[in-house]
Write a protein that holds these residues in place. Sequence first.
Motif, PDB file in Angstrom:
ATOM      1  N   PHE A 135      10.269 -50.849  46.666  1.00  0.00           N
ATOM      2  CA  PHE A 135       9.693 -49.755  45.878  1.00  0.00           C
ATOM      3  C   PHE A 135       9.830 -50.310  44.033  1.00  0.00           C
ATOM      4  CE2 PHE A 135      10.588 -47.758  49.803  1.00  0.00           C
ATOM      5  CZ  PHE A 135       9.466 -47.315  50.087  1.00  0.00           C
ATOM      6  N   LEU A 136      10.861 -50.437  43.863  1.00  0.00           N
ATOM      7  CA  LEU A 136      11.034 -50.761  42.498  1.00  0.00           C
ATOM      8  C   LEU A 136      10.514 -51.867  41.969  1.00  0.00           C
ATOM      9  CD1 LEU A 136      15.090 -49.623  42.086  1.00  0.00           C
ATOM     10  CD2 LEU A 136      12.886 -48.256  41.921  1.00  0.00           C
ATOM     11  N   ILE A 137      10.662 -53.044  42.619  1.00  0.00           N
ATOM     12  CA  ILE A 137      10.189 -54.409  42.090  1.00  0.00           C
ATOM     13  C   ILE A 137       8.646 -54.386  42.248  1.00  0.00           C
ATOM     14  CG2 ILE A 137       9.990 -56.834  42.619  1.00  0.00           C
ATOM     15  CD1 ILE A 137      12.877 -56.691  43.629  1.00  0.00           C
ATOM     16  N   PRO A 138       8.011 -53.862  43.424  1.00  0.00           N
ATOM     17  CA  PRO A 138       6.525 -53.812  43.443  1.00  0.00           C
ATOM     18  C   PRO A 138       5.829 -52.990  42.492  1.00  0.00           C
ATOM     19  CG  PRO A 138       7.407 -53.310  45.342  1.00  0.00           C
ATOM     20  CD  PRO A 138       8.574 -53.744  44.713  1.00  0.00           C
ATOM     21  N   TYR A 139       6.366 -51.609  42.549  1.00  0.00           N
ATOM     22  CA  TYR A 139       5.796 -50.743  41.976  1.00  0.00           C
ATOM     23  C   TYR A 139       6.066 -50.236  40.542  1.00  0.00           C
ATOM     24  CZ  TYR A 139       4.037 -49.907  46.665  1.00  0.00           C
ATOM     25  OH  TYR A 139       3.418 -50.120  47.948  1.00  0.00           O
ATOM     26  N   VAL A 140       7.344 -50.789  40.044  1.00  0.00           N
ATOM     27  CA  VAL A 140       7.772 -50.342  38.712  1.00  0.00           C
ATOM     28  C   VAL A 140       7.747 -51.856  37.981  1.00  0.00           C
ATOM     29  CG1 VAL A 140       9.777 -49.556  37.415  1.00  0.00           C
ATOM     30  CG2 VAL A 140       9.316 -48.731  39.354  1.00  0.00           C
ATOM     31  N   LEU A 141       8.403 -52.739  38.471  1.00  0.00           N
ATOM     32  CA  LEU A 141       8.500 -53.976  37.737  1.00  0.00           C
ATOM     33  C   LEU A 141       7.236 -54.733  37.471  1.00  0.00           C
ATOM     34  CD1 LEU A 141      10.259 -56.245  35.908  1.00  0.00           C
ATOM     35  CD2 LEU A 141      10.591 -57.217  38.312  1.00  0.00           C
ATOM     36  N   LYS A 142       6.697 -54.904  38.552  1.00  0.00           N
ATOM     37  CA  LYS A 142       5.275 -55.542  38.598  1.00  0.00           C
ATOM     38  C   LYS A 142       4.260 -54.942  38.077  1.00  0.00           C
ATOM     39  CE  LYS A 142       6.888 -58.724  42.386  1.00  0.00           C
ATOM     40  NZ  LYS A 142       6.571 -59.099  43.750  1.00  0.00           N
ATOM     41  N   LYS A 143       4.279 -53.702  38.146  1.00  0.00           N
ATOM     42  CA  LYS A 143       2.928 -52.775  37.579  1.00  0.00           C
ATOM     43  C   LYS A 143       3.397 -51.979  36.372  1.00  0.00           C
ATOM     44  CE  LYS A 143       0.948 -52.040  42.188  1.00  0.00           C
ATOM     45  NZ  LYS A 143       0.529 -51.114  43.139  1.00  0.00           N
ATOM     46  N   GLY A 144       4.611 -52.098  36.020  1.00  0.00           N
ATOM     47  CA  GLY A 144       4.987 -51.579  34.669  1.00  0.00           C
ATOM     48  C   GLY A 144       5.439 -52.381  33.636  1.00  0.00           C
ATOM     49  N   THR A 145       6.876 -52.280  33.374  1.00  0.00           N
ATOM     50  CA  THR A 145       7.719 -53.124  32.264  1.00  0.00           C
ATOM     51  C   THR A 145       9.179 -53.230  32.643  1.00  0.00           C
ATOM     52  OG1 THR A 145       8.214 -51.362  31.093  1.00  0.00           O
ATOM     53  CG2 THR A 145       5.995 -52.193  30.258  1.00  0.00           C
ATOM     54  N   ILE A 146       9.517 -54.183  32.104  1.00  0.00           N
ATOM     55  CA  ILE A 146      10.988 -54.733  32.432  1.00  0.00           C
ATOM     56  C   ILE A 146      12.154 -53.425  31.981  1.00  0.00           C
ATOM     57  CG2 ILE A 146      13.034 -56.003  31.659  1.00  0.00           C
ATOM     58  CD1 ILE A 146      10.970 -58.281  31.520  1.00  0.00           C
ATOM     59  N   LEU A 147      11.755 -52.709  30.890  1.00  0.00           N
ATOM     60  CA  LEU A 147      12.322 -51.652  30.576  1.00  0.00           C
ATOM     61  C   LEU A 147      12.500 -50.489  31.468  1.00  0.00           C
ATOM     62  CD1 LEU A 147      14.012 -50.264  28.398  1.00  0.00           C
ATOM     63  CD2 LEU A 147      12.145 -49.362  27.244  1.00  0.00           C
ATOM     64  N   LYS A 148      11.323 -50.134  31.990  1.00  0.00           N
ATOM     65  CA  LYS A 148      11.040 -49.222  33.080  1.00  0.00           C
ATOM     66  C   LYS A 148      11.698 -49.688  34.527  1.00  0.00           C
ATOM     67  CE  LYS A 148       6.631 -47.213  31.691  1.00  0.00           C
ATOM     68  NZ  LYS A 148       5.165 -47.053  31.891  1.00  0.00           N
ATOM     69  N   TYR A 149      11.885 -50.957  34.521  1.00  0.00           N
ATOM     70  CA  TYR A 149      12.599 -51.350  35.820  1.00  0.00           C
ATOM     71  C   TYR A 149      13.956 -51.154  35.556  1.00  0.00           C
ATOM     72  CZ  TYR A 149      14.363 -54.606  39.316  1.00  0.00           C
ATOM     73  OH  TYR A 149      14.889 -54.972  40.173  1.00  0.00           O
ATOM     74  N   ILE A 150      14.519 -51.567  34.628  1.00  0.00           N
ATOM     75  CA  ILE A 150      16.006 -51.410  34.211  1.00  0.00           C
ATOM     76  C   ILE A 150      16.476 -50.041  34.235  1.00  0.00           C
ATOM     77  CG2 ILE A 150      17.659 -51.770  32.359  1.00  0.00           C
ATOM     78  CD1 ILE A 150      16.263 -54.525  31.352  1.00  0.00           C
ATOM     79  N   LEU A 151      15.432 -49.106  33.776  1.00  0.00           N
ATOM     80  CA  LEU A 151      15.935 -47.799  33.736  1.00  0.00           C
ATOM     81  C   LEU A 151      15.969 -47.403  35.079  1.00  0.00           C
ATOM     82  CD1 LEU A 151      13.985 -46.440  30.651  1.00  0.00           C
ATOM     83  CD2 LEU A 151      16.554 -46.790  30.816  1.00  0.00           C
ATOM     84  N   SER A 152      14.921 -47.849  35.939  1.00  0.00           N
ATOM     85  CA  SER A 152      14.827 -47.236  37.332  1.00  0.00           C
ATOM     86  C   SER A 152      16.157 -47.755  38.278  1.00  0.00           C
ATOM     87  CB  SER A 152      13.500 -47.786  38.067  1.00  0.00           C
ATOM     88  OG  SER A 152      13.645 -49.268  38.076  1.00  0.00           O
ATOM     89  N   LEU A 153      16.472 -49.050  37.812  1.00  0.00           N
ATOM     90  CA  LEU A 153      17.740 -49.404  38.613  1.00  0.00           C
ATOM     91  C   LEU A 153      18.960 -48.529  38.173  1.00  0.00           C
ATOM     92  CD1 LEU A 153      17.582 -53.345  38.309  1.00  0.00           C
ATOM     93  CD2 LEU A 153      17.064 -52.155  40.046  1.00  0.00           C
ATOM     94  N   VAL A 154      19.316 -48.422  36.769  1.00  0.00           N
ATOM     95  CA  VAL A 154      20.327 -47.407  36.261  1.00  0.00           C
ATOM     96  C   VAL A 154      20.227 -46.180  37.033  1.00  0.00           C
ATOM     97  CG1 VAL A 154      21.264 -46.247  34.571  1.00  0.00           C
ATOM     98  CG2 VAL A 154      20.552 -48.455  34.198  1.00  0.00           C
ATOM     99  N   GLY A 155      19.002 -45.563  37.321  1.00  0.00           N
ATOM    100  CA  GLY A 155      19.033 -44.367  37.867  1.00  0.00           C
ATOM    101  C   GLY A 155      19.116 -44.511  39.561  1.00  0.00           C
ATOM    102  N   GLY A 156      18.729 -45.496  39.754  1.00  0.00           N
ATOM    103  CA  GLY A 156      18.999 -45.725  41.389  1.00  0.00           C
ATOM    104  C   GLY A 156      20.685 -45.857  41.894  1.00  0.00           C
ATOM    105  N   ILE A 157      21.383 -46.394  40.591  1.00  0.00           N
ATOM    106  CA  ILE A 157      22.724 -46.382  40.813  1.00  0.00           C
ATOM    107  C   ILE A 157      23.425 -45.106  40.484  1.00  0.00           C
ATOM    108  CG2 ILE A 157      25.031 -47.589  39.807  1.00  0.00           C
ATOM    109  CD1 ILE A 157      23.467 -49.548  41.468  1.00  0.00           C
ATOM    110  N   ILE A 158      22.947 -44.453  39.812  1.00  0.00           N
ATOM    111  CA  ILE A 158      23.305 -43.214  39.680  1.00  0.00           C
ATOM    112  C   ILE A 158      23.008 -42.169  40.684  1.00  0.00           C
ATOM    113  CG2 ILE A 158      22.794 -40.807  38.329  1.00  0.00           C
ATOM    114  CD1 ILE A 158      22.366 -42.551  35.682  1.00  0.00           C
ATOM    115  N   VAL A 159      21.864 -42.377  41.471  1.00  0.00           N
ATOM    116  CA  VAL A 159      21.519 -41.677  42.585  1.00  0.00           C
ATOM    117  C   VAL A 159      22.641 -42.235  43.775  1.00  0.00           C
ATOM    118  CG1 VAL A 159      20.050 -41.204  44.424  1.00  0.00           C
ATOM    119  CG2 VAL A 159      19.359 -41.220  42.189  1.00  0.00           C
ATOM    120  N   PHE A 160      22.842 -43.228  43.780  1.00  0.00           N
ATOM    121  CA  PHE A 160      24.014 -43.846  44.813  1.00  0.00           C
ATOM    122  C   PHE A 160      25.289 -43.308  44.603  1.00  0.00           C
ATOM    123  CE2 PHE A 160      20.526 -45.724  46.844  1.00  0.00           C
ATOM    124  CZ  PHE A 160      20.808 -46.187  48.110  1.00  0.00           C
TER     125      PHE A 160
END
Length: 347
Positions: free
Chosen positions: A65-90
């Motif tokens: 989800f994060l790589i194909p829909y956030v990184l490849k269709k968005g920006t690196i910054l959005k992907y990094i923020l999504s990773l941080v959000g994923g870690i917070i959720v976990f």
Amino acid sequence: MNKRLFFYLHIGYWLLVLMQVLLVALGTGVLGTHFDWRLFLSIVLPVKALQIACSAMFFYINYLFLIPYVLKKGTILKYILSLVGGIIVFSPLYYLMEQIVYPLIGWKSYDMDLDLFFAFIVALGANFLNIFLGLLLSYLMDWRTIRAEKEVVEKEHLKTELAFLKSQVNPHYLFNTINDIYSLTQQQSEEAPEALLKLSEVLRYMLRESDDPYVPLANEIDYLNNVIDLQKIGQKGNSHIDFKLVGKIEHQKIAPVILINFIENAFKHGIFKNSEEPIQILVTIDKQAFHLHLRNKINVAKKDRTGGIGLVNVQRRLALIYPNRHKLLINPQTDTFVVDLKIDLYD
């Protein structure tokens, strides 16, 4: 890659990770100095399996989800923020595991109680490598897909180009042959029926076998013999062609109608009515090699001064079908035209 195989590879990978983690745990002496199967099965195995399950869950969220829909269709910054959000959720999940689930099993990873910030650090450390593995796998699969698509396009282009080259070879030969037979019928020659029979055999070969990538070499030689016979019939026997075959034809195969251009070129631009200077065609065969040597005197008064595309086509076909497996020398001398072709016949 087959989806089932891909699935099995992923399952196998996580089983190997679990085995590696278990071996490390045993090596660090978590069960003390004496191995206890009961403690291993009731404590170590469940704890490590839960840890791997959490890592696998985060890995696939990132990979699918994060790589194909956030990184490849968005920006690196959005992907990094999504990773941080994923870690917070976990983080609460790791907190609950360490504070509630593991103690119920009889396991304690840390000597102190965890807070949510420390749980965030634990979740980040547990999945740091998985983030890069997900990125690596995703881009490797993209590269593999692009390469496979490129190979399909190249193969289709190759098939199209070969079909186009063949379509240019056959009509050129047929035009000359039909003209010769037409002349025979006008003269009411007794050889006209035989010529038509030979032409039907040639057409049968072209229609039935020329679409195959490779055909038995014996069929190609028969085809050449029919072509030469048609030439002799069309010239009322006043066509001197010395065709010799050296070697034994067994199960060798060759690309169909790959030699006709050389023969036709000799008929078209060579002198063949002089018995002392015939067109010389020598074919030498062994189990894995084919050698064609053709020599003819050049007719200064060429029948076709505009030239042709036959030799250009056959050179291109040889390059496409036998890359690095053939050697072609064309040596137009002052009064003699020489062709020397060698082909490696192994598959």
